[in-house]
Design an enzyme around this catalytic site. Structure first.
Site, mmCIF file in Angstrom:
data_model
loop_
_atom_site.group_PDB
_atom_site.id
_atom_site.type_symbol
_atom_site.label_atom_id
_atom_site.label_comp_id
_atom_site.label_asym_id
_atom_site.label_seq_id
_atom_site.Cartn_x
_atom_site.Cartn_y
_atom_site.Cartn_z
ATOM 1 N N THR A 29 0.857 -1.185 0.000
ATOM 2 C CA THR A 29 0.000 0.000 0.000
ATOM 3 C C THR A 29 0.889 1.229 0.000
ATOM 4 O O THR A 29 1.889 1.283 0.724
ATOM 5 C CB THR A 29 -0.970 0.095 1.204
ATOM 6 O OG1 THR A 29 -1.487 1.433 1.248
ATOM 7 C CG2 THR A 29 -0.339 -0.197 2.535
ATOM 8 N N ASP B 16 0.020 3.808 1.263
ATOM 9 C CA ASP B 16 -0.276 4.516 2.521
ATOM 10 C C ASP B 16 0.674 4.143 3.667
ATOM 11 O O ASP B 16 0.730 4.856 4.664
ATOM 12 C CB ASP B 16 -1.710 4.216 2.979
ATOM 13 C CG ASP B 16 -2.753 4.820 2.049
ATOM 14 O OD1 ASP B 16 -2.360 5.545 1.118
ATOM 15 O OD2 ASP B 16 -3.950 4.552 2.246
ATOM 16 N N HIS C 79 -4.153 9.775 -8.145
ATOM 17 C CA HIS C 79 -3.600 8.494 -8.598
ATOM 18 C C HIS C 79 -2.217 8.605 -9.241
ATOM 19 O O HIS C 79 -1.581 7.576 -9.487
ATOM 20 C CB HIS C 79 -4.585 7.815 -9.549
ATOM 21 C CG HIS C 79 -5.848 7.414 -8.840
ATOM 22 N ND1 HIS C 79 -6.933 8.250 -8.755
ATOM 23 C CD2 HIS C 79 -6.156 6.307 -8.138
ATOM 24 C CE1 HIS C 79 -7.883 7.655 -8.036
ATOM 25 N NE2 HIS C 79 -7.431 6.481 -7.651
ATOM 26 N N ARG D 214 0.183 6.687 -7.425
ATOM 27 C CA ARG D 214 0.118 5.223 -7.458
ATOM 28 C C ARG D 214 0.623 4.647 -8.774
ATOM 29 O O ARG D 214 0.784 3.433 -8.891
ATOM 30 C CB ARG D 214 -1.328 4.765 -7.256
ATOM 31 C CG ARG D 214 -1.830 4.935 -5.872
ATOM 32 C CD ARG D 214 -2.774 3.856 -5.415
ATOM 33 N NE ARG D 214 -3.741 3.409 -6.362
ATOM 34 C CZ ARG D 214 -5.061 3.372 -6.135
ATOM 35 N NH1 ARG D 214 -5.535 3.828 -5.002
ATOM 36 N NH2 ARG D 214 -5.873 2.882 -7.029
HETATM 37 O O1 F6P Z 1 -5.472 2.435 -0.079
HETATM 38 C C1 F6P Z 1 -4.624 3.110 -0.923
HETATM 39 C C2 F6P Z 1 -5.312 4.318 -1.502
HETATM 40 O O2 F6P Z 1 -4.430 4.856 -2.425
HETATM 41 C C3 F6P Z 1 -5.763 5.363 -0.467
HETATM 42 O O3 F6P Z 1 -4.750 6.238 -0.085
HETATM 43 C C4 F6P Z 1 -6.876 6.053 -1.190
HETATM 44 O O4 F6P Z 1 -7.800 6.624 -0.309
HETATM 45 C C5 F6P Z 1 -7.493 4.957 -1.964
HETATM 46 O O5 F6P Z 1 -6.498 3.987 -2.186
HETATM 47 C C6 F6P Z 1 -8.115 5.399 -3.262
HETATM 48 O O6 F6P Z 1 -8.655 4.285 -3.866
HETATM 49 P P1 F6P Z 1 -9.419 4.264 -5.254
HETATM 50 O O7 F6P Z 1 -8.378 4.350 -6.310
HETATM 51 O O8 F6P Z 1 -10.100 2.953 -5.283
HETATM 52 O O9 F6P Z 1 -10.343 5.428 -5.268
#
Ligand code: F6P
Length: 341
Positions: A125, A127, A271, A274
């Site tokens: 994660t 996070d 995102h 990520r």
């Molecule tokens: O759990 C990881 C995370 O990146 C959180 O920080 C964030 O709130 C969430 O996922 C967002 O998720 P999604 O892409 O499903 O909206």
């Protein structure tokens, strides 16, 4: 031995590095074969699979995302979900599962293990909020992306004498905000663990302008004011009951503009944090997790998660890992407060 692999929850850089390490060691050292499950727990639930062997993992080490796909499917919320998973694993000849995920995915793994499914967890994660491991992979990449963004925002904030608010991810834990803000010299860092006082924030903004600098505020998406609740744009819930976050950055910029008369703008990194290629740190951590996860399978040690302790990779029980979230302790927040205002 046939091993199933799945990636669940929000994706993060390094997932492919884990998959590659698991398969490379599993095939070459143990002679196992593998089956990929598509889209998190949806794969074993619906029998959605993809081939997973040495050819499939070639060249994926630096690639972001996950070649297996991901989802936030929660089989515990589906009538007969556990039995369907067990039946599909048996029908596909899968002897054990490696689940790569965060609190939700590994929470499901914990419950499945209790009901007799042989599973090993790998913590991921951005996070960094999973207990029992010093770091999760994906976090370092997210921090580097956010840190670079804050560096860039400093120069444009100065040119326009504006307040710039940077909203970063972090639902329950402010690790990304803390590390990115500290590494890039933010003037205020607001995190979910420490509900903030708007008057105090306004005071820091004003003192920053008095010293002829433009304030940069880093705020976690889950941060909230002391005298109010979570600020969100919509109330949609996912299968694990989490509301979709974002909104605190805009709320804060409007409040600052209204109270100080200074122009305030928000950048939501979302995102971007990520996506893309993992840092070298995350590649190494993810690879080491993958190697240790397949070793745990080889030892038939199920119901465990691989974890980083110092520089060692150890095995901890899934219950220990998913019981409580790892949030930012008071002492870590006190450290960064030195630089506020
Ligand atoms: O759990 C990881 C995370 O990146 C959180 O920080 C964030 O709130 C969430 O996922 C967002 O998720 P999604 O892409 O499903 O909206």
């Amino acid at each position: 031995m046939r091993v199933g692999v799945l990636t669940g929850g929000g994706d993060c850089p390094g997932l492919n590095a884990v998959i590659r390490a698991v398969v490379r060691k599993g095939v070459t050292e143990y002679g196992y074969d593998f089956l990929g499950f598509r889209d998190g727990w949806k794969g074993p639930l619906e029998g959605l699979t993809s081939e997973l062997g040495i050819p499939e993992v070639r060249g994926i080490l630096p690639r972001g995302g996950t070649i297996l796909g991901s989802s936030r499917t929660n089989p515990m919320k589906i009538e007969g979900g556990v039995d369907r998973i067990k039946a599909n694993l048996a029908a596909l000849g899968v002897d054990a599962l490696i689940a790569i995920g965060g609190e939700d995915t590994l929470g499901v793994a914990t419950q499945l293990h209790d009901r007799g499914v042989p599973v090993v967890g790998v913590p991921k994660t951005i996070d960094n909020d999973l207990s029992a491991t010093d770091y999760t992979f994906g976090f370092d990449t997210a921090v580097n992306i956010a840190s670079e963004a804050i560096d860039r925002l400093h120069t444009t904030a100065e040119s326009h004498h504006r307040v710039l608010v940077v909203e970063v991810m972090g639902r329950h834990a402010g690790w990304i905000a803390l590390h990115a803000g500290l590494s890039a010299g933010a003037n205020i860092i607001l995190i979910p663990e420490q509900p903030f006082d708007l008057d105090e924030v306004i005071g820091w903004v004003e003192s920053r302008f008095e010293s002829h600098y433009s304030p940069i505020i880093v705020v976690s998406e889950g941060a909230l004011p002391k005298d109010g609740g979570l600020i969100t744009k919509d109330q949609t819930l996912d299968a694990f009951g989490h509301v979709r976050l974002t909104g605190i950055g805009d709320w804060l910029a409007s409040a600052i503009e209204a109270r100080t008369g200074k122009e305030a703008r928000t950048s939501v990194l979302g995102h971007i944090q990520r996506g893309g290629t993992p840092t070298a740190f995350d590649r190494v951590l993810a690879t080491r997790f993958g190697l240790q996860a397949i070793d745990a399978i080889h030892d038939r040690e199920y119901g465990v998660m691989v974890a980083l302790r110092g520089t060692d990779i150890v095995r901890v029980s899934l219950i220990e890992a998913t019981g409580v979230l790892k949030t930012v302790p008071q002492a870590r927040y006190d450290e960064v407060r030195t630089f506020f205002g």
